[in-house]
Design a protein around this motif. Sequence first.
Motif, PDB file in Angstrom:
ATOM      1  N   VAL A 185      -1.751 -12.554 -61.934  1.00 11.36           N
ATOM      2  CA  VAL A 185      -1.451 -10.911 -62.014  1.00 11.36           C
ATOM      3  C   VAL A 185      -2.796 -10.250 -62.322  1.00 11.36           C
ATOM      4  O   VAL A 185      -3.203  -9.703 -63.185  1.00 11.36           O
ATOM      5  N   PRO A 186      -3.312  -9.806 -61.217  1.00 12.82           N
ATOM      6  CA  PRO A 186      -4.773  -9.198 -61.270  1.00 12.82           C
ATOM      7  C   PRO A 186      -4.659  -7.737 -62.072  1.00 12.82           C
ATOM      8  O   PRO A 186      -5.594  -7.578 -62.569  1.00 12.82           O
ATOM      9  N   ALA A 187      -3.495  -7.059 -61.939  1.00  6.47           N
ATOM     10  CA  ALA A 187      -3.608  -5.787 -62.832  1.00  6.47           C
ATOM     11  C   ALA A 187      -3.610  -5.987 -64.170  1.00  6.47           C
ATOM     12  O   ALA A 187      -4.164  -5.217 -65.026  1.00  6.47           O
ATOM     13  N   LEU A 188      -3.259  -7.136 -64.688  1.00  6.53           N
ATOM     14  CA  LEU A 188      -3.280  -7.528 -66.238  1.00  6.53           C
ATOM     15  C   LEU A 188      -4.649  -8.277 -66.524  1.00  6.53           C
ATOM     16  O   LEU A 188      -4.793  -8.806 -67.669  1.00  6.53           O
ATOM     17  N   GLY A 189      -5.165  -8.638 -65.228  1.00  7.33           N
ATOM     18  CA  GLY A 189      -6.369  -9.951 -65.556  1.00  7.33           C
ATOM     19  C   GLY A 189      -5.963 -11.149 -66.127  1.00  7.33           C
ATOM     20  O   GLY A 189      -6.614 -11.510 -66.725  1.00  7.33           O
ATOM     21  N   VAL A 190      -4.857 -11.624 -65.809  1.00 10.83           N
ATOM     22  CA  VAL A 190      -4.461 -12.689 -66.189  1.00 10.83           C
ATOM     23  C   VAL A 190      -4.065 -13.869 -65.168  1.00 10.83           C
ATOM     24  O   VAL A 190      -3.639 -13.382 -63.997  1.00 10.83           O
ATOM     25  N   HIS A 191      -4.353 -15.239 -65.411  1.00 11.19           N
ATOM     26  CA  HIS A 191      -4.170 -16.137 -64.361  1.00 11.19           C
ATOM     27  C   HIS A 191      -3.478 -17.359 -64.963  1.00 11.19           C
ATOM     28  O   HIS A 191      -4.338 -18.378 -64.823  1.00 11.19           O
ATOM     29  N   PRO A 192      -2.544 -17.264 -65.650  1.00 12.33           N
ATOM     30  CA  PRO A 192      -1.839 -18.407 -66.509  1.00 12.33           C
ATOM     31  C   PRO A 192      -1.363 -19.652 -65.738  1.00 12.33           C
ATOM     32  O   PRO A 192      -1.042 -19.494 -64.288  1.00 12.33           O
ATOM     33  N   THR A 193      -1.483 -20.895 -65.876  1.00 17.85           N
ATOM     34  CA  THR A 193      -0.928 -22.042 -65.574  1.00 17.85           C
ATOM     35  C   THR A 193       0.382 -22.291 -66.240  1.00 17.85           C
ATOM     36  O   THR A 193       0.419 -22.673 -67.269  1.00 17.85           O
ATOM     37  N   LEU A 194       1.598 -22.304 -65.456  1.00 20.33           N
ATOM     38  CA  LEU A 194       2.685 -22.590 -66.070  1.00 20.33           C
ATOM     39  C   LEU A 194       3.276 -24.058 -65.901  1.00 20.33           C
ATOM     40  O   LEU A 194       3.151 -24.444 -64.769  1.00 20.33           O
ATOM     41  N   SER A 195       4.032 -24.542 -66.369  1.00 29.23           N
ATOM     42  CA  SER A 195       4.612 -25.906 -66.212  1.00 29.23           C
ATOM     43  C   SER A 195       6.221 -25.841 -65.970  1.00 29.23           C
ATOM     44  O   SER A 195       6.815 -25.208 -66.798  1.00 29.23           O
ATOM     45  N   VAL A 196       6.718 -26.168 -64.836  1.00 29.83           N
ATOM     46  CA  VAL A 196       8.026 -26.030 -64.531  1.00 29.83           C
ATOM     47  C   VAL A 196       8.588 -27.694 -64.204  1.00 29.83           C
ATOM     48  O   VAL A 196       8.009 -28.134 -63.708  1.00 29.83           O
ATOM     49  N   LEU A 197       9.827 -27.819 -64.885  1.00 31.09           N
ATOM     50  CA  LEU A 197      10.667 -29.032 -64.731  1.00 31.09           C
ATOM     51  C   LEU A 197      11.432 -29.151 -63.676  1.00 31.09           C
ATOM     52  O   LEU A 197      12.366 -28.055 -63.645  1.00 31.09           O
ATOM     53  N   SER A 198      11.367 -29.882 -62.769  1.00 30.50           N
ATOM     54  CA  SER A 198      12.171 -29.859 -61.372  1.00 30.50           C
ATOM     55  C   SER A 198      12.943 -31.149 -61.540  1.00 30.50           C
ATOM     56  O   SER A 198      12.519 -32.338 -61.605  1.00 30.50           O
ATOM     57  N   SER A 199      14.372 -31.054 -60.919  1.00 30.62           N
ATOM     58  CA  SER A 199      14.995 -32.258 -60.574  1.00 30.62           C
ATOM     59  C   SER A 199      14.759 -32.722 -59.116  1.00 30.62           C
ATOM     60  O   SER A 199      14.360 -32.047 -58.216  1.00 30.62           O
ATOM     61  N   VAL A 200      14.892 -34.005 -58.694  1.00 30.18           N
ATOM     62  CA  VAL A 200      14.401 -34.312 -57.552  1.00 30.18           C
ATOM     63  C   VAL A 200      15.728 -35.215 -57.053  1.00 30.18           C
ATOM     64  O   VAL A 200      16.205 -36.096 -57.758  1.00 30.18           O
ATOM     65  N   ASP A 201      16.080 -35.048 -55.559  1.00 31.55           N
ATOM     66  CA  ASP A 201      17.183 -35.906 -55.231  1.00 31.55           C
ATOM     67  C   ASP A 201      16.774 -35.720 -53.495  1.00 31.55           C
ATOM     68  O   ASP A 201      15.981 -35.463 -53.107  1.00 31.55           O
ATOM     69  N   VAL A 202      18.020 -36.529 -53.033  1.00 34.35           N
ATOM     70  CA  VAL A 202      17.841 -36.521 -51.497  1.00 34.35           C
ATOM     71  C   VAL A 202      18.789 -35.412 -50.772  1.00 34.35           C
ATOM     72  O   VAL A 202      19.932 -35.496 -51.278  1.00 34.35           O
ATOM     73  N   LYS A 203      18.410 -34.631 -49.827  1.00 37.16           N
ATOM     74  CA  LYS A 203      19.236 -33.577 -49.289  1.00 37.16           C
ATOM     75  C   LYS A 203      18.820 -33.666 -48.032  1.00 37.16           C
ATOM     76  O   LYS A 203      17.573 -33.588 -47.388  1.00 37.16           O
ATOM     77  N   SER A 204      20.008 -33.994 -47.098  1.00 40.25           N
ATOM     78  CA  SER A 204      19.728 -34.045 -45.534  1.00 40.25           C
ATOM     79  C   SER A 204      18.637 -35.007 -45.038  1.00 40.25           C
ATOM     80  O   SER A 204      17.665 -34.531 -44.223  1.00 40.25           O
ATOM     81  N   GLY A 205      18.314 -36.103 -45.813  1.00 42.29           N
ATOM     82  CA  GLY A 205      17.479 -37.050 -45.381  1.00 42.29           C
ATOM     83  C   GLY A 205      16.116 -36.766 -45.989  1.00 42.29           C
ATOM     84  O   GLY A 205      15.021 -37.537 -45.499  1.00 42.29           O
TER      85      GLY A 205
END
Length: 269
Positions: A185-205
Amino acid sequence: MRLGRGRASYGVGAGSRSPTPGEMMRALRIIVVLVVILGGLFVIADRVAVHFAEGEVADRVKARENLASTPDVDINGFPFLTQLAGGSLDDVELGIASYPVSTGGQGGTIRIDDLKAHLKDVTFSGDYSSATAATGTGSATIAYDQLMKAAKTEPTEVAPGVTAQITGLGDGGDGKVKVKVKVGVPALGVHPTLSVLSSVDVKSGKVSLHADSLPAIAGANLADGTLRQITDFQQALDQLPGGIELDQVRATPDGLRITVKGTDLKLAG
């Protein structure tokens, strides 16, 4: 005359006497020894034959799949020679340490590791030039650095004045994948690194990652916006060995553990 007949009768009786118990035991021991020796020779011949066949199958698989190293092949079941005579193997295990897999489009590839396949009812030609498994199941690992090849690692605008990019993937625990997202976010002068938890599965192979929830960025909730175009992505795995197909996937500390299955799998020829 009676005496002559008696002597003749005595001679016939002496020539046809029954073996003593000691003689019978010795004969039995000889038979047992012969059976053990012949059985041992058969086992040796059987094991030599199966070792040769395993080497031939391994060489054929290596050539067909263009592998850098020779795979491990174990032909189970005894005796092998009767299976060989029938032209079909009941149970074969195949192990490949590293295998390049096409990701579809533009010639991209990723590496899958520790591929183990369990093959049933493998029919083959006499010179092993062709081999087909009726059914097969297996598993392999996709390291997180290999999965990163499908992620968007370049800064992408997700909202006016806001960019995002994936900088890392790892084990999130409880079968989840941790996705590290660097936000700019250049306007605020911030570049944070966030962690997101994701589910994983099989879709359409394909292996599919889907963020369970997304954080607010710069006061705006982008969960239904373009941020998901960064966090959510799929990885195709085309041309798996023998035509086997992706079945299930789960996150582990070492990477994504996939299971595969298939029918009428071509191992050689």
